[in-house]
Structure formats: C-alpha cells, structure tokens
Enzyme design. Structure first.
Site, mmCIF file in Angstrom:
data_model
loop_
_atom_site.group_PDB
_atom_site.id
_atom_site.type_symbol
_atom_site.label_atom_id
_atom_site.label_comp_id
_atom_site.label_asym_id
_atom_site.label_seq_id
_atom_site.Cartn_x
_atom_site.Cartn_y
_atom_site.Cartn_z
ATOM 1 N N GLY A 1 -4.967 103.087 39.343
ATOM 2 C CA GLY A 1 -5.492 102.089 40.284
ATOM 3 C C GLY A 1 -4.822 102.220 41.644
ATOM 4 O O GLY A 1 -4.561 101.217 42.306
ATOM 5 N N ARG B 1 -6.267 101.180 46.137
ATOM 6 C CA ARG B 1 -6.213 100.020 47.051
ATOM 7 C C ARG B 1 -5.170 99.016 46.556
ATOM 8 O O ARG B 1 -4.566 99.211 45.493
ATOM 9 C CB ARG B 1 -7.579 99.350 47.162
ATOM 10 C CG ARG B 1 -8.134 98.854 45.825
ATOM 11 C CD ARG B 1 -9.558 98.314 46.011
ATOM 12 N NE ARG B 1 -10.256 98.109 44.757
ATOM 13 C CZ ARG B 1 -10.260 96.958 44.066
ATOM 14 N NH1 ARG B 1 -9.604 95.912 44.493
ATOM 15 N NH2 ARG B 1 -10.943 96.876 42.931
ATOM 16 N N ASP C 1 -11.239 105.819 33.888
ATOM 17 C CA ASP C 1 -11.091 104.435 33.418
ATOM 18 C C ASP C 1 -9.919 104.432 32.434
ATOM 19 O O ASP C 1 -10.044 104.949 31.314
ATOM 20 C CB ASP C 1 -12.399 104.009 32.733
ATOM 21 C CG ASP C 1 -12.294 102.631 32.086
ATOM 22 O OD1 ASP C 1 -11.198 102.025 32.101
ATOM 23 O OD2 ASP C 1 -13.323 102.160 31.552
ATOM 24 N N VAL C 2 -8.797 103.849 32.838
ATOM 25 C CA VAL C 2 -7.606 103.941 31.984
ATOM 26 C C VAL C 2 -7.780 103.207 30.655
ATOM 27 O O VAL C 2 -7.007 103.422 29.720
ATOM 28 C CB VAL C 2 -6.323 103.437 32.699
ATOM 29 C CG1 VAL C 2 -5.942 104.342 33.845
ATOM 30 C CG2 VAL C 2 -6.456 101.981 33.139
ATOM 31 N N ASN D 1 -0.223 100.732 37.156
ATOM 32 C CA ASN D 1 -0.522 99.647 38.099
ATOM 33 C C ASN D 1 -1.892 99.025 37.869
ATOM 34 O O ASN D 1 -2.075 97.836 38.107
ATOM 35 C CB ASN D 1 -0.443 100.199 39.535
ATOM 36 C CG ASN D 1 -1.123 99.277 40.531
ATOM 37 O OD1 ASN D 1 -0.587 98.238 40.904
ATOM 38 N ND2 ASN D 1 -2.331 99.631 40.955
ATOM 39 N N SER E 1 3.509 90.838 36.137
ATOM 40 C CA SER E 1 3.113 89.714 37.002
ATOM 41 C C SER E 1 3.985 88.516 36.662
ATOM 42 O O SER E 1 4.488 88.399 35.533
ATOM 43 C CB SER E 1 1.646 89.357 36.730
ATOM 44 O OG SER E 1 1.319 88.109 37.304
ATOM 45 N N TYR F 1 -5.171 86.905 30.778
ATOM 46 C CA TYR F 1 -4.373 87.681 31.741
ATOM 47 C C TYR F 1 -2.879 87.461 31.467
ATOM 48 O O TYR F 1 -2.101 88.418 31.417
ATOM 49 C CB TYR F 1 -4.737 87.252 33.165
ATOM 50 C CG TYR F 1 -4.028 88.022 34.269
ATOM 51 C CD1 TYR F 1 -4.577 89.196 34.790
ATOM 52 C CD2 TYR F 1 -2.826 87.570 34.810
ATOM 53 C CE1 TYR F 1 -3.942 89.897 35.810
ATOM 54 C CE2 TYR F 1 -2.186 88.271 35.827
ATOM 55 C CZ TYR F 1 -2.749 89.436 36.325
ATOM 56 O OH TYR F 1 -2.105 90.124 37.336
ATOM 57 N N LYS G 1 0.000 90.369 30.355
ATOM 58 C CA LYS G 1 1.202 90.693 31.131
ATOM 59 C C LYS G 1 2.475 90.409 30.319
ATOM 60 O O LYS G 1 3.475 91.123 30.464
ATOM 61 C CB LYS G 1 1.194 89.925 32.456
ATOM 62 C CG LYS G 1 0.070 90.347 33.412
ATOM 63 C CD LYS G 1 0.181 91.808 33.825
ATOM 64 C CE LYS G 1 -0.849 92.212 34.878
ATOM 65 N NZ LYS G 1 -0.721 93.619 35.295
ATOM 66 N N ILE H 1 0.609 88.391 45.806
ATOM 67 C CA ILE H 1 0.526 89.483 46.766
ATOM 68 C C ILE H 1 -0.890 89.506 47.365
ATOM 69 O O ILE H 1 -1.880 89.348 46.631
ATOM 70 C CB ILE H 1 0.802 90.850 46.066
ATOM 71 C CG1 ILE H 1 2.091 90.791 45.213
ATOM 72 C CG2 ILE H 1 0.852 91.979 47.099
ATOM 73 C CD1 ILE H 1 3.385 90.617 45.949
HETATM 74 P P1 NAD Z 1 -6.712 95.055 43.029
HETATM 75 O O1 NAD Z 1 -7.872 94.458 42.338
HETATM 76 O O2 NAD Z 1 -6.677 95.047 44.520
HETATM 77 O O3 NAD Z 1 -6.449 96.546 42.536
HETATM 78 C C1 NAD Z 1 -6.464 96.880 41.184
HETATM 79 C C2 NAD Z 1 -6.712 98.361 41.076
HETATM 80 O O4 NAD Z 1 -6.802 98.742 39.684
HETATM 81 C C3 NAD Z 1 -8.034 98.754 41.728
HETATM 82 O O5 NAD Z 1 -7.873 99.946 42.447
HETATM 83 C C4 NAD Z 1 -8.957 98.946 40.530
HETATM 84 O O6 NAD Z 1 -10.020 99.831 40.780
HETATM 85 C C5 NAD Z 1 -7.979 99.517 39.517
HETATM 86 N N1 NAD Z 1 -8.475 99.407 38.156
HETATM 87 C C6 NAD Z 1 -8.909 98.310 37.507
HETATM 88 N N2 NAD Z 1 -9.306 98.616 36.267
HETATM 89 C C7 NAD Z 1 -9.126 99.959 36.125
HETATM 90 C C8 NAD Z 1 -9.352 100.867 35.072
HETATM 91 N N3 NAD Z 1 -9.862 100.464 33.903
HETATM 92 N N4 NAD Z 1 -9.039 102.167 35.273
HETATM 93 C C9 NAD Z 1 -8.535 102.600 36.455
HETATM 94 N N5 NAD Z 1 -8.295 101.771 37.484
HETATM 95 C C10 NAD Z 1 -8.596 100.467 37.327
HETATM 96 O O7 NAD Z 1 -5.450 94.286 42.465
HETATM 97 P P2 NAD Z 1 -3.916 94.340 42.873
HETATM 98 O O8 NAD Z 1 -3.566 92.971 43.301
HETATM 99 O O9 NAD Z 1 -3.614 95.475 43.749
HETATM 100 O O10 NAD Z 1 -3.299 94.546 41.414
HETATM 101 C C11 NAD Z 1 -2.544 95.694 41.030
HETATM 102 C C12 NAD Z 1 -1.693 95.324 39.824
HETATM 103 O O11 NAD Z 1 -0.773 94.312 40.215
HETATM 104 C C13 NAD Z 1 -2.497 94.745 38.673
HETATM 105 O O12 NAD Z 1 -1.954 95.202 37.444
HETATM 106 C C14 NAD Z 1 -2.290 93.246 38.815
HETATM 107 O O13 NAD Z 1 -2.433 92.591 37.575
HETATM 108 C C15 NAD Z 1 -0.880 93.212 39.336
HETATM 109 N N6 NAD Z 1 -0.487 91.998 40.047
HETATM 110 C C16 NAD Z 1 -1.163 91.573 41.160
HETATM 111 C C17 NAD Z 1 -0.714 90.421 41.813
HETATM 112 C C18 NAD Z 1 -1.372 89.891 43.076
HETATM 113 O O14 NAD Z 1 -1.027 88.761 43.493
HETATM 114 N N7 NAD Z 1 -2.255 90.605 43.723
HETATM 115 C C19 NAD Z 1 0.390 89.722 41.330
HETATM 116 C C20 NAD Z 1 1.039 90.185 40.201
HETATM 117 C C21 NAD Z 1 0.601 91.334 39.572
#
Ligand code: NAD
Length: 260
Positions: A11, A14, A62-63, A89, A149, A162, A166, A195
């Site tokens: 992932g 982005r 797709d992981v 990630n 998270s 969710y 985690k 974030i």
């Molecule tokens: P996001 O939605 O912006 O990015 C998630 C990325 O994972 C995307 O690029 C998406 O295409 C990819 N993805 C999703 N499912 C996939 C799959 N099956 N195979 C391959 N790629 C896949 O979200 P983010 O905020 O950047 O989140 C990144 C990580 O951080 C996640 O694990 C999320 O749970 C975690 N997280 C986010 C926050 C936050 O506040 N944004 C807080 C804590 C943890």
C-alpha cells in the site's frame, strides 16, 4: 542483485505508505511500491522516490490474496534480488461504520483478511526469503515493520472489526519478533495516531476527530503527517535499534499516555 538495500512497502502508493517510501528513499533504500488499484498514485510515488536518487518499481497485488502475495515477493526478488525490509502498511477501514451490535460478517472478514491475515502470511513468506538471503550472506541484516493503530488498544463501538484486526497485528509483531531473532531479523510495530490521509479525509470522520482535538485529544494536539510515520520506519531501517525487537513506536502525539 541490487547494491542498495531494498524495502517492500505494501500500500505504498499514497497516504502513510507513500510517506514511508519517501523517508526510506532518503536513507538510501530502493523501494518496491505495492499498490492495489491506483497505478497513477503508485507511479507518482516512484517519481518522487527516483528524484531522491534511488530506484523504485511498482507492483500491483492484492495482499489479501495468497497468489498475489507470492507474485509480489517473486517480482521484488526478480527486479532487485533482495529484500532487506518489509513494511506491512496496507490496511482498510470498514466501508460502513456499524455499531458492533450490527456488524456484518462480510465486513468482519474483509477487514481481517486485509489487515491481519495478509500481514501475517506476507511476513511468513518474506521471512523465509530473508532467512535464505541472510544464510547466503547476500544481505547483512533484515527487519519487518507492521503498521498498526491506536485502535489496537482503543475501543470504538462502530469500528470493532478494525480494532480487532489491529490488536491481532500487535500479536503478529510479538510472535515474529520472538521467532525470527535467532536469524537476525528484527520485527517492530509502528503505531500511528490520527494521521491526515485519504482514510481520514471523509467529512464525517474529519469533523468527528477535529471535535476531539478541539477538546484536547492528545498532548501534542494536532493531526499527524504521513512523513512523521515514515521517519519512524526510516529510523528502524537505518538500524538505530540494534538491541530491540518487538518494540512499539508510538507515533501519536502522546495519545497513548494515560492522564489524570
Ligand atoms: P490510505 O487509505 O490512504 O492508504 C492505504 C493504502 O493501502 C492504499 O494505498 C490502498 O490502496 C492500500 N491497500 C488497501 N488494501 C490493499 C490490499 N488488499 N492490497 C494492497 N494494498 C492495499 O490509508 P492510510 O491512512 O495511509 O493507512 C495506511 C496504514 O496505516 C493502514 O494500515 C491503516 O490502518 C494505518 N493507520 C492509519 C491511520 C490514519 O489516521 N490515517 C492511523 C493509524 C493507522
């Protein structure tokens, strides 16, 4: 085989994943940017990485799918010949936030498959590759980072699947940290707070958390940035914690602290 160390970031196209890719590039890693559907975003991440003077490749996978995980690892090995760092990630939030009294099994399975089953089995798959590389002295050290998270320890009545995914990931880190230490593979959990990414950009979500910040959610009372998570992963990648494994890095403005 690539001369530079190589990181595989799931992932990575982005959000936090892109922040991680760019900070890893700054410490000299070549990067395999995994994405699931947005090739344009993945290519833009690659362009930014290459501007920093290191190599980058994209791989659609797709992981959550076993065959795709195999393809992802095979592709990385074919292009670079090594994997020094795996960053699990990729993650998703429920499409619809339902109270845990209403959660449906399809959403539960979808979240668990992507956020927990996928990093568990990708870690297993990549660890085997890393062990071979280490035993052949093709690489000197290796590390795995799981992006969890604050939801791993914070309940939410409409986000149960969710939170469970985690919390499970926290145990994945502990299990593999203990198992892989004998091979010289260190395993870490990076635990972000709130974030600014696409995941948190929806108006309802943003308004809800803005309201929480307005009443003092965390000691460092603001949204975090993807690069701030990326810098924690880069510190691990640089080898700044040689006598640690299973460690949790809280990148959450101090949210995890209890206050009285
Ligand atoms: P996001 O939605 O912006 O990015 C998630 C990325 O994972 C995307 O690029 C998406 O295409 C990819 N993805 C999703 N499912 C996939 C799959 N099956 N195979 C391959 N790629 C896949 O979200 P983010 O905020 O950047 O989140 C990144 C990580 O951080 C996640 O694990 C999320 O749970 C975690 N997280 C986010 C926050 C936050 O506040 N944004 C807080 C804590 C943890």
């Amino acid at each position: 085989m690539a001369e530079r160390k190589v990181a595989l970031v799931t992932g990575g196209s982005r959000g936090i994943g892109r922040g991680i890719c760019l900070e890893l590039a700054k410490v000299g890693y070549s990067i395999l940017v995994n994405y699931i559907e947005n090739l344009g975003a993945a290519e833009e991440t690659c362009r930014c990485i290459e501007e920093l003077g290191v190599a980058a490749e994209t791989c659609q996978a797709d992981v959550a799918a076993t065959a795709d995980r195999d393809l992802l690892v095979a592709f990385t090995m074919e292009r670079f010949g090594r994997i020094d760092l795996l960053v699990n990630n990729a993650g998703i939030a429920p499409a619809v936030r339902k109270d845990i009294l209403e959660t449906d099994e399809a959403s539960f399975d979808r979240i668990l498959y992507t956020n927990l089953r996928a990093p568990y089995f990708l870690t297993q798959r990549v660890a085997r590759e890393m062990i071979e590389l280490l035993e052949a002295r093709a690489i000197e050290s290796a590390a795995i980072v799981n992006v969890s998270s604050i939801r791993s320890f914070t309940t939410a009545r409409n986000y149960g699947e969710y939170c469970i995914s985690k919390t499970g990931l926290t145990m994945v880190t502990k299990l593999f940290a203990a198992r892989l230490a004998e091979y010289g593979i260190r395993v870490y959990e990076v635990c972000p707070g709130l974030i600014e990414t696409d995941m948190t950009s929806g108006e309802t979500v943003r308004t809800y958390y803005d309201g929480k910040f307005a009443t003092g959610l965390a000691p460092i009372n603001r949204w975090g940035k993807p690069e701030e998570v990326g810098r924690a992963v880069a510190a691990i990648a640089r080898g700044d914690f040689p006598y640690s494994t299973g460690m949790v890095l809280h990148i959450d403005g101090g949210f995890h602290l209890r206050q009285l």
